[in-house]
Design a protein around this motif. Structure first.
Motif, PDB file in Angstrom:
ATOM      1  N   ASN A   3       0.844  -1.191   0.000  1.00 22.03           N
ATOM      2  CA  ASN A   3       0.000   0.000   0.000  1.00 22.03           C
ATOM      3  C   ASN A   3       0.888   1.253   0.000  1.00 22.03           C
ATOM      4  O   ASN A   3       2.111   1.170   0.111  1.00 22.03           O
ATOM      5  CB  ASN A   3      -1.015  -0.030   1.154  1.00 22.03           C
ATOM      6  CG  ASN A   3      -0.370   0.163   2.518  1.00 22.03           C
ATOM      7  OD1 ASN A   3       0.802   0.530   2.626  1.00 22.03           O
ATOM      8  ND2 ASN A   3      -1.136  -0.089   3.574  1.00 22.03           N
ATOM      9  N   LYS A   4       0.256   2.424  -0.139  1.00 21.91           N
ATOM     10  CA  LYS A   4       0.997   3.691  -0.271  1.00 21.91           C
ATOM     11  C   LYS A   4       1.986   3.902   0.866  1.00 21.91           C
ATOM     12  O   LYS A   4       3.121   4.314   0.656  1.00 21.91           O
ATOM     13  CB  LYS A   4      -0.008   4.857  -0.287  1.00 21.91           C
ATOM     14  CG  LYS A   4      -0.547   5.138  -1.679  1.00 21.91           C
ATOM     15  CD  LYS A   4      -0.131   6.543  -2.133  1.00 21.91           C
ATOM     16  CE  LYS A   4       0.146   6.585  -3.599  1.00 21.91           C
ATOM     17  NZ  LYS A   4      -0.949   6.922  -4.462  1.00 21.91           N
ATOM     18  N   GLU A   5       1.509   3.639   2.079  1.00 22.70           N
ATOM     19  CA  GLU A   5       2.319   3.870   3.265  1.00 22.70           C
ATOM     20  C   GLU A   5       3.608   3.045   3.230  1.00 22.70           C
ATOM     21  O   GLU A   5       4.709   3.561   3.436  1.00 22.70           O
ATOM     22  CB  GLU A   5       1.451   3.482   4.477  1.00 22.70           C
ATOM     23  CG  GLU A   5       2.002   3.876   5.814  1.00 22.70           C
ATOM     24  CD  GLU A   5       1.163   3.263   6.937  1.00 22.70           C
ATOM     25  OE1 GLU A   5      -0.045   2.981   6.724  1.00 22.70           O
ATOM     26  OE2 GLU A   5       1.719   3.045   8.015  1.00 22.70           O
ATOM     27  N   LEU A   6       3.449   1.766   2.923  1.00 21.29           N
ATOM     28  CA  LEU A   6       4.624   0.891   2.883  1.00 21.29           C
ATOM     29  C   LEU A   6       5.508   1.225   1.676  1.00 21.29           C
ATOM     30  O   LEU A   6       6.740   1.166   1.761  1.00 21.29           O
ATOM     31  CB  LEU A   6       4.168  -0.584   2.865  1.00 21.29           C
ATOM     32  CG  LEU A   6       5.261  -1.643   2.926  1.00 21.29           C
ATOM     33  CD1 LEU A   6       6.193  -1.438   4.122  1.00 21.29           C
ATOM     34  CD2 LEU A   6       4.636  -3.042   3.011  1.00 21.29           C
ATOM     35  N   GLN A   7       4.883   1.617   0.567  1.00 21.94           N
ATOM     36  CA  GLN A   7       5.670   2.049  -0.597  1.00 21.94           C
ATOM     37  C   GLN A   7       6.580   3.213  -0.209  1.00 21.94           C
ATOM     38  O   GLN A   7       7.766   3.237  -0.557  1.00 21.94           O
ATOM     39  CB  GLN A   7       4.745   2.488  -1.740  1.00 21.94           C
ATOM     40  CG  GLN A   7       4.107   1.334  -2.489  1.00 21.94           C
ATOM     41  CD  GLN A   7       3.259   1.800  -3.664  1.00 21.94           C
ATOM     42  OE1 GLN A   7       2.957   2.990  -3.802  1.00 21.94           O
ATOM     43  NE2 GLN A   7       2.854   0.866  -4.508  1.00 21.94           N
ATOM     44  N   ASN A   8       6.011   4.173   0.500  1.00 23.46           N
ATOM     45  CA  ASN A   8       6.797   5.334   0.918  1.00 23.46           C
ATOM     46  C   ASN A   8       7.950   4.930   1.823  1.00 23.46           C
ATOM     47  O   ASN A   8       9.074   5.411   1.678  1.00 23.46           O
ATOM     48  CB  ASN A   8       5.906   6.344   1.646  1.00 23.46           C
ATOM     49  CG  ASN A   8       5.291   7.333   0.675  1.00 23.46           C
ATOM     50  OD1 ASN A   8       5.954   7.811  -0.255  1.00 23.46           O
ATOM     51  ND2 ASN A   8       4.027   7.632   0.863  1.00 23.46           N
ATOM     52  N   LYS A   9       7.654   4.043   2.776  1.00 19.68           N
ATOM     53  CA  LYS A   9       8.681   3.595   3.707  1.00 19.68           C
ATOM     54  C   LYS A   9       9.843   2.931   2.946  1.00 19.68           C
ATOM     55  O   LYS A   9      11.015   3.215   3.202  1.00 19.68           O
ATOM     56  CB  LYS A   9       8.045   2.610   4.688  1.00 19.68           C
ATOM     57  CG  LYS A   9       8.969   2.159   5.778  1.00 19.68           C
ATOM     58  CD  LYS A   9       8.280   1.185   6.724  1.00 19.68           C
ATOM     59  CE  LYS A   9       9.354   0.393   7.438  1.00 19.68           C
ATOM     60  NZ  LYS A   9       8.798  -0.719   8.217  1.00 19.68           N
TER      61      LYS A   9
END
Lengths: 187, 273
Positions: free
Chosen positions: B221-227
């Motif tokens: 998801n977006k959050e993990l992609q960013n991380k």
């Protein structure tokens, strides 16, 4: 308006069938269409550019995490499965081929049922295998609308025929009649 | 059809996996995880995801097989030949300026794309001064990658990919065939170090000139992609190169301004600071 999205699966003979369907769809056609056309792994976005040139809808290859919008046709990119998340965004995966296909129609349809429940229309057109039949069964079970191209006049009948072996589709129609039906129920 | 209850059960199952074993699938894209879990549910004849959670907690063997189902990704040698062409034409000249080259291939699965990279480096005269760190979350696929044994029936397709990717030799130079399999040449393997690394939970792995991570971010998801993109940024040297999958982009992430496009169409980026 009951229906919120259309999922459409097509294989061999698809280009001709899609041409007829999309030239007969009204310019004002509103709800999103998500399309799997079986294609070679190395294919580019030719189909999206072609369909965009013959109708007034926005036609594009699906991007991952993209929010599904009205008046737009999303095409599964070559060599990726296309899936719909519950929040109506798109996902792409490189999971195992399903029914020897990636993108697979069943993979799209089954995830679409999770996201849209009974507010979904499933359509299977010409094609040479049985991809999509399981997905259509799920759509029917969830209370969505199921439509197939008349196998008698489909360029390759196997794919719509495979659907009839699992369920009794709500409509068995010629391409022009499918367009007419969609125009009338999705305004 | 997914019911509200079923979704709650899946959330509990993923939480249980995280608490017990440390593997974090809570920030994966749901649709794909759900599809994989559904296949597992059907093949294991369990009545519900709650029953699956119980089995996961008390039967390590069952968890191991579920982990494989959740994390295995299929790939091929020289997947997306145009990507490798772009590496040759646009990225190899950058790599040639370094005396030693460290490459991190994150999410390498069964290794097909890592060997592709090693072949490319050899043809460009860079393999001797390169080291490829290939990592994956899943130890079983890593063990396969390390063996470097692939089915013979795939070789025709791989050879076509290799040629389209701008290969300059005969592809048969890079493997030895025996019965229905091929084994990759030792000189390629010698330059690859395989290790377990979990992008969702582990930190910086190495300081790299080039990071390759293709078709992994699409599962997050977006959050993990960013991380993970932040992790890559911190793991690259200044002006290091990041190569993503053809449908992945850095454009809408928190790190869009830290990179420039080197080959936009192939999703190859350069870190600017």
């Amino acid at each position: 308006m009951k229906y919120e999205a259309i999922v459409l699966g097509v294989s061999a003979g698809g280009l001709k069938a899609l041409t007829t369907l999309f030239t007969n769809i009204k310019d004002s056609f509103k709800i999103p269409i998500l399309l799997v056309q079986h294609m070679h792994a190395g294919s580019d976005d030719y189909l999206a550019r072609y369909l965009a040139s013959i109708c007034k809808l926005t036609v594009k290859e699906a991007d991952e995490k993209e929010k599904i919008k009205n008046r737009t046709v999303y095409i599964a990119p070559a060599n990726y499965h296309l899936m719909i998340e519950d929040d109506k965004t798109l996902s792409l995966t490189i999971d195992q081929k399903v029914n020897y296909s990636r993108p697979s129609i069943d993979v799209l349809f089954e995830s679409a049922v999770d996201a849209y429940n009974d507010k979904l229309i499933g359509i299977i057109l010409t094609g040479a295998n049985d991809d999509g039949a399981r997905g259509m069964e799920q759509i029917k079970k969830a209370g969505g609308l199921t439509i197939i191209q008349n196998p008698k006049t489909a360029e390759v009948p196997s794919m719509p025929e495979a659907v009839t072996k699992r369920i009794k589709p709500d409509h068995i129609l010629e391409l022009e009649a499918i367009a007419k039906l969609l125009n009338s129920i999705t305004i | 059809m997914s019911s509200i209850n079923e979704n709650i059960e899946i959330i509990c199952l993923l939480e249980g996996i995280y608490q017990k074993y440390g593997y974090d699938f809570r920030n994966y894209s749901q649709a794909s995880v759900r599809r994989r879990l559904k296949l597992k549910l059907n093949s294991s004849n369990l009545p519900s995801y709650s029953a699956m959670l119980h089995k996961v907690l008390y039967e390590k063997d069952f968890f191991d097989s579920l982990l494989l189902d959740l994390t295995i990704n299929v790939t091929e040698m020289f997947r997306d030949p145009t990507f490798y062409k772009a590496l040759r034409s646009d990225i190899v000249p950058i790599l040639k300026t370094y005396p030693h080259i460290k490459i991190w291939h994150a999410g390498c699965s069964t290794g097909e794309e890592v060997y592709s990279m090693a072949i490319l480096l050899e043809e460009e005269g860079l393999l001797k001064r390169s080291l490829i760190y290939a990592t994956d979350i899943n130890e079983l696929v890593l063990a396969k990658a390390k063996e470097g044994i692939f089915p013979l029936e795939k070789i025709k397709e791989y050879t076509t990919n290799y040629q389209r990717a701008g290969g300059t030799e005969s592809f048969a130079e890079y493997y030895t065939a025996s019965y229905d399999a091929v084994i990759m040449k030792k000189r390629l393997k010698d330059k690859i170090v395989f290790s377990q690394h979990n992008l969702a939970t582990d930190g910086i792995f190495t300081e790299a000139h080039l990071i390759v991570c293709r078709n992994v971010l699409i599962y997050f998801n977006k959050e993990l992609q960013n991380k993970v993109l932040g992790l890559f940024k911190d793991s690259l040297i200044r002006k290091g190169v990041l190569a993503l999958g053809s449908k992945e982009t850095i454009k809408f992430s928190n790190y869009a301004n830290d990179f420039i496009e080197l080959v936009g169409k192939e999703k190859i980026y350069g870190k600017i600071r």
